[in-house]
Design a protein around this motif. Structure first.
Motif, mmCIF file in Angstrom:
data_model
loop_
_atom_site.group_PDB
_atom_site.id
_atom_site.type_symbol
_atom_site.label_atom_id
_atom_site.label_comp_id
_atom_site.label_asym_id
_atom_site.label_seq_id
_atom_site.Cartn_x
_atom_site.Cartn_y
_atom_site.Cartn_z
ATOM 1 N N LEU A 86 -12.108 -46.933 -24.790
ATOM 2 C CA LEU A 86 -13.030 -46.030 -25.480
ATOM 3 C C LEU A 86 -12.576 -44.577 -25.330
ATOM 4 O O LEU A 86 -12.555 -43.818 -26.317
ATOM 5 N N ASP A 87 -12.188 -44.177 -24.132
ATOM 6 C CA ASP A 87 -11.684 -42.826 -23.891
ATOM 7 C C ASP A 87 -10.431 -42.562 -24.730
ATOM 8 O O ASP A 87 -10.289 -41.501 -25.345
ATOM 9 N N SER A 88 -9.533 -43.520 -24.740
ATOM 10 C CA SER A 88 -8.278 -43.400 -25.472
ATOM 11 C C SER A 88 -8.529 -43.252 -26.978
ATOM 12 O O SER A 88 -7.889 -42.427 -27.640
ATOM 13 N N VAL A 89 -9.466 -44.003 -27.500
ATOM 14 C CA VAL A 89 -9.814 -43.903 -28.926
ATOM 15 C C VAL A 89 -10.435 -42.534 -29.220
ATOM 16 O O VAL A 89 -10.151 -41.921 -30.254
ATOM 17 N N ALA A 105 -9.507 -37.371 -31.953
ATOM 18 C CA ALA A 105 -9.451 -35.905 -31.910
ATOM 19 C C ALA A 105 -8.059 -35.385 -32.249
ATOM 20 O O ALA A 105 -7.922 -34.408 -32.987
ATOM 21 N N ILE A 106 -7.042 -36.040 -31.724
ATOM 22 C CA ILE A 106 -5.661 -35.609 -31.965
ATOM 23 C C ILE A 106 -5.329 -35.711 -33.446
ATOM 24 O O ILE A 106 -4.766 -34.783 -34.040
ATOM 25 N N LEU A 107 -5.697 -36.822 -34.070
ATOM 26 C CA LEU A 107 -5.417 -37.000 -35.498
ATOM 27 C C LEU A 107 -6.158 -35.973 -36.351
ATOM 28 O O LEU A 107 -5.575 -35.377 -37.265
ATOM 29 N N ILE A 108 -7.418 -35.747 -36.042
ATOM 30 C CA ILE A 108 -8.198 -34.750 -36.796
ATOM 31 C C ILE A 108 -7.606 -33.355 -36.590
ATOM 32 O O ILE A 108 -7.452 -32.589 -37.558
ATOM 33 N N THR A 109 -7.255 -33.018 -35.353
ATOM 34 C CA THR A 109 -6.675 -31.706 -35.054
ATOM 35 C C THR A 109 -5.373 -31.495 -35.817
ATOM 36 O O THR A 109 -5.160 -30.436 -36.419
ATOM 37 N N GLY A 145 -16.911 -38.598 -26.279
ATOM 38 C CA GLY A 145 -16.966 -37.162 -26.555
ATOM 39 C C GLY A 145 -16.122 -36.328 -25.614
ATOM 40 O O GLY A 145 -15.446 -35.381 -26.040
ATOM 41 N N THR A 146 -16.139 -36.664 -24.336
ATOM 42 C CA THR A 146 -15.358 -35.907 -23.359
ATOM 43 C C THR A 146 -13.868 -36.054 -23.628
ATOM 44 O O THR A 146 -13.114 -35.077 -23.606
ATOM 45 N N TYR A 147 -13.432 -37.267 -23.918
ATOM 46 C CA TYR A 147 -12.014 -37.480 -24.208
ATOM 47 C C TYR A 147 -11.640 -36.982 -25.600
ATOM 48 O O TYR A 147 -10.473 -36.657 -25.848
ATOM 49 N N PHE A 148 -12.608 -36.866 -26.488
ATOM 50 C CA PHE A 148 -12.382 -36.231 -27.788
ATOM 51 C C PHE A 148 -12.011 -34.761 -27.547
ATOM 52 O O PHE A 148 -11.012 -34.266 -28.074
#
Length: 180
Positions: A147-150, A155-159, A89-92
């Protein structure tokens, strides 16, 4: 839309810096300072165990340890999911902020709009795990960086999909707009 993102860019950078500061402080804390098990035991008690029936059938390898309720107990296993959810969530959130902060730098190049924020987030995750390794009672894990990278990539793809949708919607409803 690009002009609006450019005007708000500094706020995305500030948000990313705040998230990174929180991560730095968090990785400076020992496990004992950070554990949520006393909180879970106090508020869930011994009788109320949400997700117990779901969790008791789950087991998997994470790093060099087999994670399961049988091996770890209910509260430790529940905390494992909370902690890994916090990683993702934090990396998202960081992925969203970096994507928006860097969006206008790569006009027309969608690959770079994905790759650069993702690599920045992944590099920060690796640094955070390294920093965590310098903290007593904590150990860095490659699996946590993954996990952080995923989380960031998701998030990047959704954004970007949302921004593309907004841009197409604006073009459709404002065909003579000069903002493109």
């Amino acid at each position: 839309m690009d002009r609006k993102l450019k005007l708000q860019e500094k706020w995305y950078w500030i948000g990313a810096a705040v998230v990174e500061l929180i991560l730095f402080i968090s990785s400076s804390m020992t496990y004992k300072q950070q554990t949520s098990i006393p909180f879970l035991e106090r508020h869930l008690g011994s009788n109320s165990r949400p997700f117990y029936s779901l969790l008791k059938g789950i087991g998997f390898q994470y790093g060099d340890k087999y994670q399961s309720m049988k091996n770890d107990g209910y509260f430790n296993f529940l905390e494992f999911f909370i902690r890994k959810g916090a990683h993702f969530g934090t990396y998202f959130v960081l992925g969203i902020l970096l994507c928006l902060a860097l969006y206008t730098y790569f006009k027309g190049n969608v690959a770079l709009k994905i790759f650069i924020p993702w690599m920045v987030a992944t590099g920060l995750a690796a640094f955070d795990e390294f920093h965590q390794g310098l903290t007593g009672g904590r150990s860095p894990m490659v699996e946590d960086v993954i996990l952080d990278s995923v989380g960031a990539l998701t998030a990047i793809l959704i954004t970007l999909l949302i921004l593309i949708f907004i841009k197409k919607h604006q073009k459709k409803h404002h065909p003579f707009s000069m903002e493109y």
